[in-house]
Every structure is written in structure tokens, then in C-alpha cells.
Design a protein around this motif. Structure first.
Motif, PDB file in Angstrom:
ATOM      1  N   LEU A 226       0.824  -1.201   0.000  1.00  0.00           N
ATOM      2  CA  LEU A 226       0.000   0.000   0.000  1.00  0.00           C
ATOM      3  C   LEU A 226       0.861   1.255   0.000  1.00  0.00           C
ATOM      4  N   GLY A 227       0.745   2.045  -1.059  1.00  0.00           N
ATOM      5  CA  GLY A 227       1.467   3.309  -1.166  1.00  0.00           C
ATOM      6  C   GLY A 227       2.949   3.189  -1.457  1.00  0.00           C
ATOM      7  N   ALA A 228       3.429   1.982  -1.660  1.00  0.00           N
ATOM      8  CA  ALA A 228       4.870   1.746  -1.800  1.00  0.00           C
ATOM      9  C   ALA A 228       5.377   2.070  -3.197  1.00  0.00           C
ATOM     10  N   THR A 229       6.659   2.416  -3.264  1.00  0.00           N
ATOM     11  CA  THR A 229       7.374   2.412  -4.529  1.00  0.00           C
ATOM     12  C   THR A 229       8.014   1.043  -4.614  1.00  0.00           C
ATOM     13  N   VAL A 230       7.560   0.237  -5.578  1.00  0.00           N
ATOM     14  CA  VAL A 230       8.051  -1.129  -5.671  1.00  0.00           C
ATOM     15  C   VAL A 230       9.071  -1.261  -6.778  1.00  0.00           C
ATOM     16  N   GLY A 231      10.019  -2.127  -6.555  1.00  0.00           N
ATOM     17  CA  GLY A 231      11.079  -2.384  -7.516  1.00  0.00           C
ATOM     18  C   GLY A 231      12.160  -3.196  -6.847  1.00  0.00           C
ATOM     19  N   ARG A 232      13.060  -3.532  -7.499  1.00  0.00           N
ATOM     20  CA  ARG A 232      13.611  -3.056  -8.748  1.00  0.00           C
ATOM     21  C   ARG A 232      12.710  -3.315  -9.923  1.00  0.00           C
ATOM     22  N   CYS A 233      11.956  -4.376  -9.948  1.00  0.00           N
ATOM     23  CA  CYS A 233      10.990  -4.603 -11.024  1.00  0.00           C
ATOM     24  C   CYS A 233       9.609  -4.823 -10.431  1.00  0.00           C
ATOM     25  N   ALA A 234       8.663  -4.022 -10.891  1.00  0.00           N
ATOM     26  CA  ALA A 234       7.275  -4.211 -10.497  1.00  0.00           C
ATOM     27  C   ALA A 234       6.738  -5.476 -11.160  1.00  0.00           C
ATOM     28  N   ASN A 235       5.762  -6.082 -10.514  1.00  0.00           N
ATOM     29  CA  ASN A 235       5.105  -7.284 -10.980  1.00  0.00           C
ATOM     30  C   ASN A 235       5.985  -8.505 -10.726  1.00  0.00           C
ATOM     31  N   ARG A 236       5.718  -9.587 -11.431  1.00  0.00           N
ATOM     32  CA  ARG A 236       6.364 -10.870 -11.159  1.00  0.00           C
ATOM     33  C   ARG A 236       7.367 -11.241 -12.243  1.00  0.00           C
ATOM     34  N   ILE A 237       8.405 -11.918 -11.817  1.00  0.00           N
ATOM     35  CA  ILE A 237       9.370 -12.524 -12.737  1.00  0.00           C
ATOM     36  C   ILE A 237       9.306 -14.018 -12.476  1.00  0.00           C
ATOM     37  N   GLY A 238       8.835 -14.757 -13.494  1.00  0.00           N
ATOM     38  CA  GLY A 238       8.623 -16.198 -13.374  1.00  0.00           C
ATOM     39  C   GLY A 238       9.906 -16.951 -13.055  1.00  0.00           C
ATOM     40  N   GLY A 239       9.790 -17.886 -12.115  1.00  0.00           N
ATOM     41  CA  GLY A 239      10.935 -18.705 -11.741  1.00  0.00           C
ATOM     42  C   GLY A 239      12.024 -17.939 -11.017  1.00  0.00           C
ATOM     43  N   ALA A 240      11.753 -16.680 -10.654  1.00  0.00           N
ATOM     44  CA  ALA A 240      12.712 -15.843  -9.924  1.00  0.00           C
ATOM     45  C   ALA A 240      14.076 -15.803 -10.611  1.00  0.00           C
TER      46      ALA A 240
END
Length: 185
Positions: free
Chosen positions: A26-40
Motif C-alpha cells: 500500500l502506497g509503496a514504490t516497488v522495484g527493482r521490477c514491479a510485478n512478477r518474474i517467473g521462476g525468480a
């Protein structure tokens, strides 16, 4: 707001401790990459990078200690703006350096939630018109699948209508110049 009454439309908590416990970004700046990266993991420039898995087997919003967990430094502040900085060293959560002098991944986003009625009604009742001919459906793991036409689906907001539900998808929005831009709701 529809009646012009000034209200706080940005959802938030009362203090820092609540944000520290939050698991919805909530309200965060997310990253380094927003959303999901499959298999990490990803491959860039012929090199494979392994990231922290914090969403099952996938990497979500920057990992176990993404940018939302970091203490940012204020560079400048005025009555209407603030500028922050954050140092993320090479290898942070598995990512390569984000300097412009080399290949890297960097896709920050702000993860704010809004209720345009100031809480007087559910956000699902908000009406949306969005010129987006395609969107990215997601699988059970919330990883994006192939682009799909919005026409005739619940993702079709070509006419002004209530939102009426949850979305965790990216839409390809038509720009003024005829190009498509990705927009997530």
C-alpha cells in the motif's frame, strides 16, 4: 470527485509501523521490477541472474527486501514536491547494477490505491472508460499470458461502466499519437 467536494482519495495508514507490517504494498514504490518474474530468474546479455523467490517460485515487486522495504533519502522538498534517492548496489536482490552504462532491468512503479469517493462508496462502483484494445491475462500464479483482445470481455472498458471487481492485469492503452502504452489496474 463527482460533486467537487475535496476529499482524501489516497488510501493509507496512520503511521510507519503499519506500513512496515503491510503485505499489500500500500502506497509503496516497488522495484527493482514491479510485478512478477517467473521462476525468480532472468537472462540478460547472455548472463543468467537468480533473484529471491518471495511469491511462491516467482519474484514479486523486487523480492524479499525490495525498494518498498528500503529507507529512501530526501534530496529536496518543497510545498508541492519531494525528491528521493535510493542506492541499490550491484547484486541487490540478485539484480545487476541499474546504471545506464550497461544492460539491466529496472521497472519501478508506485503502488497507491485510490477511492475517488473518499470512502463514501466502494471503489468497485467507480466508473472507468479506458481505450485499451488488448490486455494481459494472467495464470493462477499471476504471471502474464499472451495479449488478448478486450472487446466483449470484462476487461472491455471502451464504454464508461463500473469497475465491478478485482483486476491484476496490464492494459495496452491507446495514446494520443496512436501508439500503445501499458497501464496496470
Amino acid at each position: 470527485t463527482p460533486d467537487g467536494t475535496p476529499v482524501n482519495v489516497l488510501l493509507g495508514y496512520g503511521g510507519a509501523a503499519e506500513y512496515e507490517r503491510d503485505d499489500k504494498y500500500l502506497g509503496a514504490t516497488v522495484g527493482r521490477c514491479a510485478n512478477r518474474i517467473g521462476g525468480a530468474a532472468f537472462t540478460l546479455g547472455g548472463r543468467r541472474y537468480t533473484l529471491s523467490a518471495n511469491d511462491g517460485e516467482n519474484h514479486l515487486h523486487g523480492g524479499k527486501s525490495g525498494f518498498n522495504d528500503k529507507l529512501w533519502t530526501v534530496i529536496s522538498a518543497t510545498d508541492t514536491a519531494v525528491t528521493f534517492t535510493l542506492h541499490s548496489p550491484d547484486g541487490d536482490e540478485g539484480y545487476p547494477a541499474a546504471a545506464a552504462d550497461g544492460d539491466t532491468l529496472c521497472c519501478l512503479t508506485n503502488h497507491s490505491y485510490f477511492n475517488l469517493s473518499g470512502g463514501r462508496e466502494k471503489a468497485y462502483a467507480h466508473r472507468l472508460r479506458l481505450f485499451a484494445p488488448t490486455y494481459l491475462p494472467v495464470g493462477d500464479d499471476c504471471l502474464p499470458l499472451s495479449r488478448t483482445q478486450t472487446a466483449g470481455t470484462r476487461f472491455d472498458f471502451s464504454q464508461n461502466r463500473p469497475i465491478e471487481g478485482d483486476y491484476d492485469n496490464s492494459f495496452d492503452v491507446e495514446g494520443y499519437d496512436g501508439s500503445l502504452r501499458t497501464f496496470a489496474i
